[in-house]
Structures are given as C-alpha cells and as structure tokens.
Design an enzyme around this catalytic site. Structure first.
Site, PDB file in Angstrom:
ATOM      1  N   SER A 107       1.034  -0.646   0.004  1.00 29.00           N
ATOM      2  CA  SER A 107       0.084  -0.005   0.482  1.00 29.00           C
ATOM      3  C   SER A 107       0.594   1.180  -0.516  1.00 29.00           C
ATOM      4  O   SER A 107       1.825   1.191  -0.663  1.00 29.00           O
ATOM      5  CB  SER A 107      -0.736  -0.009   1.049  1.00 29.00           C
ATOM      6  OG  SER A 107      -1.981   0.545   0.996  1.00 29.00           O
ATOM      7  N   ARG A 112     -12.023   6.440   8.471  1.00 27.35           N
ATOM      8  CA  ARG A 112     -11.112   5.523   8.661  1.00 27.35           C
ATOM      9  C   ARG A 112     -12.516   4.139   8.315  1.00 27.35           C
ATOM     10  O   ARG A 112     -12.667   3.526   7.697  1.00 27.35           O
ATOM     11  CB  ARG A 112     -11.138   4.637  10.424  1.00 27.35           C
ATOM     12  CG  ARG A 112     -11.089   3.413  10.713  1.00 27.35           C
ATOM     13  CD  ARG A 112      -9.457   4.167   9.938  1.00 27.35           C
ATOM     14  NE  ARG A 112      -8.257   2.173  10.565  1.00 27.35           N
ATOM     15  CZ  ARG A 112      -7.257   1.739   9.937  1.00 27.35           C
ATOM     16  NH1 ARG A 112      -6.930   2.499   9.118  1.00 27.35           N
ATOM     17  NH2 ARG A 112      -7.017   1.028  10.417  1.00 27.35           N
ATOM     18  N   ASP A 169      -8.769  -7.218  -4.671  1.00 31.73           N
ATOM     19  CA  ASP A 169      -8.284  -5.420  -3.726  1.00 31.73           C
ATOM     20  C   ASP A 169      -8.959  -4.450  -4.697  1.00 31.73           C
ATOM     21  O   ASP A 169      -8.959  -4.774  -6.160  1.00 31.73           O
ATOM     22  CB  ASP A 169      -6.506  -5.200  -3.956  1.00 31.73           C
ATOM     23  CG  ASP A 169      -6.801  -4.169  -3.834  1.00 31.73           C
ATOM     24  OD1 ASP A 169      -7.509  -2.831  -3.053  1.00 31.73           O
ATOM     25  OD2 ASP A 169      -4.916  -4.040  -2.778  1.00 31.73           O
ATOM     26  N   HIS A 174      -7.717  -5.327   0.147  1.00 32.65           N
ATOM     27  CA  HIS A 174      -6.723  -4.037   0.326  1.00 32.65           C
ATOM     28  C   HIS A 174      -6.680  -5.208   1.607  1.00 32.65           C
ATOM     29  O   HIS A 174      -4.533  -5.758   1.301  1.00 32.65           O
ATOM     30  CB  HIS A 174      -7.199  -3.684   0.135  1.00 32.65           C
ATOM     31  CG  HIS A 174      -5.290  -2.062   0.428  1.00 32.65           C
ATOM     32  ND1 HIS A 174      -4.811  -2.538  -0.474  1.00 32.65           N
ATOM     33  CD2 HIS A 174      -5.408  -1.096   0.736  1.00 32.65           C
ATOM     34  CE1 HIS A 174      -4.156  -1.327  -0.088  1.00 32.65           C
ATOM     35  NE2 HIS A 174      -4.296  -0.532   0.759  1.00 32.65           N
ATOM     36  N   ASP A 175      -6.673  -5.240   2.401  1.00 31.46           N
ATOM     37  CA  ASP A 175      -5.676  -5.536   3.659  1.00 31.46           C
ATOM     38  C   ASP A 175      -5.063  -7.244   3.614  1.00 31.46           C
ATOM     39  O   ASP A 175      -4.549  -7.786   4.422  1.00 31.46           O
ATOM     40  CB  ASP A 175      -7.332  -5.729   5.085  1.00 31.46           C
ATOM     41  CG  ASP A 175      -7.336  -4.882   5.234  1.00 31.46           C
ATOM     42  OD1 ASP A 175      -6.238  -3.868   5.149  1.00 31.46           O
ATOM     43  OD2 ASP A 175      -7.815  -4.018   6.206  1.00 31.46           O
TER      44      ASP A 175
HETATM   45  C1  LIG Z   1       0.308  -0.888   8.044  1.00 36.88           C
HETATM   46  C2  LIG Z   1      -0.798  -1.084   8.640  1.00 36.88           C
HETATM   47  O1  LIG Z   1      -1.532  -1.638   8.495  1.00 36.88           O
HETATM   48  S1  LIG Z   1      -0.858  -1.650  10.121  1.00 36.88           S
HETATM   49  C3  LIG Z   1      -1.362  -1.103  11.474  1.00 36.88           C
HETATM   50  C4  LIG Z   1      -2.669  -2.429  11.297  1.00 36.88           C
HETATM   51  N1  LIG Z   1      -2.859  -2.069  10.366  1.00 36.88           N
HETATM   52  C5  LIG Z   1      -4.596  -1.684  11.077  1.00 36.88           C
HETATM   53  O2  LIG Z   1      -4.687  -1.414  12.162  1.00 36.88           O
HETATM   54  C6  LIG Z   1      -5.315  -1.351   9.949  1.00 36.88           C
HETATM   55  C7  LIG Z   1      -6.560  -1.776  10.606  1.00 36.88           C
HETATM   56  N2  LIG Z   1      -7.328  -3.259  11.206  1.00 36.88           N
HETATM   57  C8  LIG Z   1      -7.215  -3.865  10.178  1.00 36.88           C
HETATM   58  O3  LIG Z   1      -7.257  -3.332   9.380  1.00 36.88           O
HETATM   59  C9  LIG Z   1      -7.462  -5.622  10.236  1.00 36.88           C
HETATM   60  O4  LIG Z   1      -8.330  -5.650  11.259  1.00 36.88           O
HETATM   61  C10 LIG Z   1      -6.407  -6.192  10.223  1.00 36.88           C
HETATM   62  C11 LIG Z   1      -5.714  -5.861   8.657  1.00 36.88           C
HETATM   63  C12 LIG Z   1      -5.205  -5.152  11.057  1.00 36.88           C
HETATM   64  C13 LIG Z   1      -6.456  -7.411  10.339  1.00 36.88           C
HETATM   65  O5  LIG Z   1      -7.673  -8.025   9.684  1.00 36.88           O
HETATM   66  P1  LIG Z   1      -8.531  -9.233  10.544  1.00 36.88           P
HETATM   67  O6  LIG Z   1      -8.435 -10.290  10.535  1.00 36.88           O
HETATM   68  O7  LIG Z   1      -8.936  -9.530   9.363  1.00 36.88           O
HETATM   69  O8  LIG Z   1      -9.492  -8.563  11.313  1.00 36.88           O
HETATM   70  P2  LIG Z   1     -10.591  -7.785  11.269  1.00 36.88           P
HETATM   71  O9  LIG Z   1     -11.180  -6.840  10.394  1.00 36.88           O
HETATM   72  O10 LIG Z   1     -12.089  -8.518  11.315  1.00 36.88           O
HETATM   73  O11 LIG Z   1     -11.129  -6.989  13.041  1.00 36.88           O
HETATM   74  C14 LIG Z   1     -10.809  -7.578  13.669  1.00 36.88           C
HETATM   75  C15 LIG Z   1     -11.456  -7.039  14.846  1.00 36.88           C
HETATM   76  O12 LIG Z   1     -13.055  -6.534  14.568  1.00 36.88           O
HETATM   77  C16 LIG Z   1     -13.953  -6.832  15.926  1.00 36.88           C
HETATM   78  N3  LIG Z   1     -15.152  -7.410  15.466  1.00 36.88           N
HETATM   79  C17 LIG Z   1     -15.321  -7.838  14.764  1.00 36.88           C
HETATM   80  N4  LIG Z   1     -16.221  -7.767  14.134  1.00 36.88           N
HETATM   81  C18 LIG Z   1     -17.492  -7.041  14.546  1.00 36.88           C
HETATM   82  C19 LIG Z   1     -18.204  -6.656  15.177  1.00 36.88           C
HETATM   83  N5  LIG Z   1     -19.622  -6.804  14.654  1.00 36.88           N
HETATM   84  N6  LIG Z   1     -18.352  -5.376  16.403  1.00 36.88           N
HETATM   85  C20 LIG Z   1     -17.460  -4.720  16.577  1.00 36.88           C
HETATM   86  N7  LIG Z   1     -16.472  -5.391  16.426  1.00 36.88           N
HETATM   87  C21 LIG Z   1     -16.184  -6.566  15.274  1.00 36.88           C
HETATM   88  C22 LIG Z   1     -12.806  -7.983  16.409  1.00 36.88           C
HETATM   89  O13 LIG Z   1     -13.341  -8.400  17.561  1.00 36.88           O
HETATM   90  C23 LIG Z   1     -11.346  -7.382  16.069  1.00 36.88           C
HETATM   91  O14 LIG Z   1     -11.339  -6.111  17.684  1.00 36.88           O
HETATM   92  P3  LIG Z   1      -9.602  -6.226  17.531  1.00 36.88           P
HETATM   93  O15 LIG Z   1      -9.070  -6.245  17.121  1.00 36.88           O
HETATM   94  O16 LIG Z   1      -9.716  -5.168  18.767  1.00 36.88           O
HETATM   95  O17 LIG Z   1      -9.702  -7.552  18.796  1.00 36.88           O
HETATM   96  N1  LIG Z   2      -4.881  -1.058   6.487  1.00 39.61           N
HETATM   97  C1  LIG Z   2      -4.181  -0.237   5.794  1.00 39.61           C
HETATM   98  C2  LIG Z   2      -4.607  -0.249   5.386  1.00 39.61           C
HETATM   99  C3  LIG Z   2      -4.146   0.628   4.520  1.00 39.61           C
HETATM  100  O1  LIG Z   2      -3.118   0.160   2.971  1.00 39.61           O
HETATM  101  C4  LIG Z   2      -3.470   0.555   6.945  1.00 39.61           C
HETATM  102  O2  LIG Z   2      -4.114   0.605   7.724  1.00 39.61           O
HETATM  103  O3  LIG Z   2      -2.640   0.836   7.076  1.00 39.61           O
END
Ligand SMILES: CC(=O)SCCNC(=O)CCNC(=O)[C@H](O)C(C)(C)COP(=O)(O)OP(=O)(O)OC[C@H]1O[C@@H](n2cnc3c(N)ncnc32)[C@H](O)[C@@H]1OP(=O)(O)O
Ligand SMILES: N[C@@H](CCO)C(=O)O
Length: 381
Positions: free
Chosen positions: A161, A231, A328, A357-358
């Site tokens: 990304s 977000r 994606d 994308h994720d």
């Molecule tokens: C390079 C970077 O992006 S660095 C930073 C890491 N990235 C991020 O934080 C980006 C934002 N997060 C994401 O994009 C994703 O969570 C990822 C990519 C990190 C992981 O993806 P996945 O494993 O598929 O997680 P998902 O999107 O299902 O999210 C899980 C969370 O949603 C919560 N969740 C799932 N369903 C629900 C719901 N119905 N209501 C409320 N919360 C919910 C889970 O409890 C979990 O919470 P937690 O992360 O606080 O433990």
């Molecule tokens: N989940 C990723 C997506 C952007 O590529 C982030 O928050 O950085």
C-alpha cells in the site's frame, strides 16, 4: 502548551515509553513542494545484525496507519502488536540470521518520526503549520536514515500500500541503492479512484468542530468524529464486498435491534464492526498525520517529471517484484500488472485472498512466500 503536556493520547511523544524505538536526528530536510523542515527526527526499529560489508540490510515500509513496529508484541510504547508479526525472525521470510531488518516511522507520521504533532522550533506542535510532503520527501528522509546506519545499498526494500509507494519510489530515485524491490498491493501512481475515496475522508476530518483548523492540540481535543468517519470510509475500501456479505450479512449486532419498529434503533453487525475500527484508530493515530499522509499518497507518481512511469522505472536495474491482491478494489491487481508490463524483467505475483486490500496484511503465508522467493532467488512452488 508543550508537546508533553498535550492531553490527546493518540500519538507518541517524547517522554512516552520508547518501546523498541531508536531515534536519530537527520537534520534539515528541503521539501519537494517548497519549504523545509528544520530538524527531522526518525524513529526506527531493527532486527538482526548489519554485516561488515553492510550489504545485508532490508527496509520494510509501513502503510498509512502503520509504524516501525513490524514485529513484536503490543506493550509499553506500542498500542498494537507488529503489523507483520511472524515475518521477521530466525528462519522466517525476513530471516534475521541473514538480514538486518530496518523499519522506520514515516515522515509525517505520529509514532516518533517528525510529523504534525511534533514540536516545531517555537516549542508548539506543528499542527496546521506542518508543510505538505510527498512520498519522495519521505524517501529522502529514509535515505538519511540509511546513511546514518551505514547502509549504502539495501538488499531489499519492500512494503504494501503506502509502503509499496515508498518502495517503488526508492527503486526509482535511488536505483543504485536497491538490489530487490518488492511492491505489494500498491501502484506506481495514485489513481483517480484512490484520490476520490480519499476526498470525503479528508473533508470529514476538517469538518469536525474539534479540528480547529488543524491546531486542536492546543485546545486539548482531537477531531475523533471526523477521523472515525474517515476510517469507516477507508476500511470499507480495504475489505471485499463478498467478505462483508459472508461475515455480516444483514445480521443485527448482538443485543441490538436495527430493524425495530421505528427503523432507527440499534446497529447492523457490519456497522458495529466499522464503529469498532473507527474507535481503535482514534485511540492510536493522530488526525493531522492522517491528513498529511493521505495527501502524500495522493501526490504519488513515480513518473512525475521523469517522462512517465515506464521511463522512470527504466532507471532501476535491480530485481523488481510486484504482487496485487486479487480481491483488492482500492489498489486493484491490474495496477501491479501495469507495472510489470511497463518494466521488462519484473516478477509478477498474485496474492489470493477473500479480504480485499487488507490481504497484504492478513495473508502472511503467501506474502512470506513472495518475500522469501524475492530475497533468496528461485521460484515459489
Ligand atoms: C500497515 C498497517 O496497517 S499497520 C496497523 C495495522 N493495521 C490496522 O490496524 C489496520 C486496521 N485493521 C485492519 O485493517 C484489520 O483489522 C487487520 C488487517 C489488521 C486485521 O484484519 P482481520 O484479522 O481480518 O481483522 P478484522 O478486520 O476482522 O477486525 C477484527 C476486530 O474487529 C472486531 N469485530 C469483529 N466483528 C465485530 C462487530 N460485529 N462489532 C464490533 N467489533 C467487531 C473484532 O472483535 C476485532 O477486534 P480487535 O482487533 O480489537 O481484537
Ligand atoms: N489497513 C491499512 C490499509 C492501508 O493500506 C492501514 O491502515 O494502513
């Protein structure tokens, strides 16, 4: 009010626990769009050991809301575990028996590297005064970090990304300093669609009454409503429609009633999911960094002032590997295909995923295979 007195806690500031961060001052940086930053600090983490020849270093580039914490647990100084946890370590794709792995927080970020929440020379946070920066400025700062670490040439520069934008910009700006460049779920230039999705996000932050023109730190507030809306919009673009349908369908959030008699009570489960991600980001990220980094992504075009993408990439004689995620919708795989078509000799791979994308963050197994292949030579079975 100084930085350390600020009441908002969604960014790292001097005096906070450093976690695994190290810091280096890289001096003044002249910016592509004019102006300069007088004294830039870079926060970074490393794994493994730089060899005597200085030729075993790999730079890992984080995405929009990531930071230098690629690997390792959450804990003091780290709101979240490493965003590629499992990829760095002995025997892992970024094998620390072989490589010296480096990751820095990007210029404009909020996890220790100079950004809008950092202190300006007058002791106040930069806030609205933080200048516009580009992906090229970010790479210029990373080049200073490389100089500081004694790394003339990276064995690899890789990222997904926004991290992929910096990786391909490294290969273009400093072709002689990169052996292998790995670009995941990314692009050679920001597309109209990406810029379009970004616009309502930036408007939402700026329209938040707590934004105060970007100088909210001094009001003791943060535009979390606007950042949360940004977000939510972004998160939908990071996931695949089919995945959301499978996971959430039309389900009500447990204990809530979205289809009540007035049709206004409760939430759908998918709405609750977005609320959760909005809240989580607000607790760990600065809204001004979100703006500055988003605008830097919009600026991205390796072909700018270089005769176009193909001509720009021709400068790079190293090994270029690109891989798109097949679901994606924000950085569609065709953008990786396009790079491969424009630059003969590029290795093109795909990341199958149902997550969109994720997928570049979630499909660690496939991403690890691609990295291993790229850095070791030899095809992925
Ligand atoms: C390079 C970077 O992006 S660095 C930073 C890491 N990235 C991020 O934080 C980006 C934002 N997060 C994401 O994009 C994703 O969570 C990822 C990519 C990190 C992981 O993806 P996945 O494993 O598929 O997680 P998902 O999107 O299902 O999210 C899980 C969370 O949603 C919560 N969740 C799932 N369903 C629900 C719901 N119905 N209501 C409320 N919360 C919910 C889970 O409890 C979990 O919470 P937690 O992360 O606080 O433990
Ligand atoms: N989940 C990723 C997506 C952007 O590529 C982030 O928050 O950085």
């Amino acid at each position: 009010m100084t930085i350390t007195d600020l009441p908002t806690a969604s960014f790292w500031r001097p005096g906070d626990h450093p976690g695994d961060r190290q810091f280096v001052g890289v001096g003044p940086v002249a910016l592509e769009r004019g102006g300069s930053l007088p004294d830039v600090t870079v926060a970074y983490e490393t794994w493994g050991t730089l060899n005597e020849a200085g030729d075993n270093a790999v730079l890992v580039e984080h995405a929009l809301t990531g930071d230098a914490h690629v690997e390792g647990p959450a804990g003091p100084g780290h709101a979240t575990p490493g965003w590629w946890d499992g990829l760095v370590g002995p025997g892992r794709p970024l094998d620390t028996r072989r490589f010296f792995v480096v990751a820095s927080n990007v210029l404009g970020g909020c996890q220790g590297t100079t950004g809008p929440s950092s202190e300006a020379p007058d002791g106040r946070p930069w806030g609205a005064r933080f200048p516009a920066i580009t992906i090229r400025d970010q790479v210029a700062v990373e080049a200073r970090l490389a100089d500081h670490l004694g790394i003339d040439r990276w064995a690899g520069v890789l990222g997904g990304s926004m991290g992929g934008m910096r990786a391909i910009e490294w290969a273009t700006t400093h072709p002689q300093r990169v052996d292998t460049c790995i670009v995941l779920a990314s692009t050679a230039y920001a597309t109209a669609d990406q810029i379009a999705w970004c616009q309502p996000q930036l408007l939402a932050i700026r329209a938040d009454p707590r934004f105060h023109g970007g100088d909210y730190y001094e009001h003791g507030v943060a535009p979390l409503d606007g950042l949360g809306i940004a977000r939510r919009i972004a998160h939908v673009t990071y996931r695949h429609e089919g995945e959301l349908a499978e996971r959430f369908g039309r389900e009500a959030q447990l204990g809530e009633e979205p289809l009540g008699s007035d049709g206004r009570t409760g939430r759908f489960a998918v709405e609750s999911y977005l609320d959760h991600h909005a809240g989580k980001l607000g607790a760990r990220f600065d809204a001004n960094s979100y703006l500055v980094l988003s605008e830097a992504m919009n600026s991205h075009d390796v072909g700018r002032d270089r005769g176009g993408v193909g001509a720009a990439l021709a400068a790079f004689a190293g090994h270029l590997v690109v891989a798109g995620v097949d679901t994606d919708r924000l950085y569609p795989a065709r953008l990786s295909d396009e790079i491969a078509a424009l630059r003969p000799g590029t290795t093109l791979r795909h990341i199958p995923s149902r997550f969109g994308h994720d997928g570049f963050l979630i499909e660690i197994g496939r991403v690890g295979e691609i990295i291993r292949e790229a850095l070791a030579g030899g095809p992925v079975p």
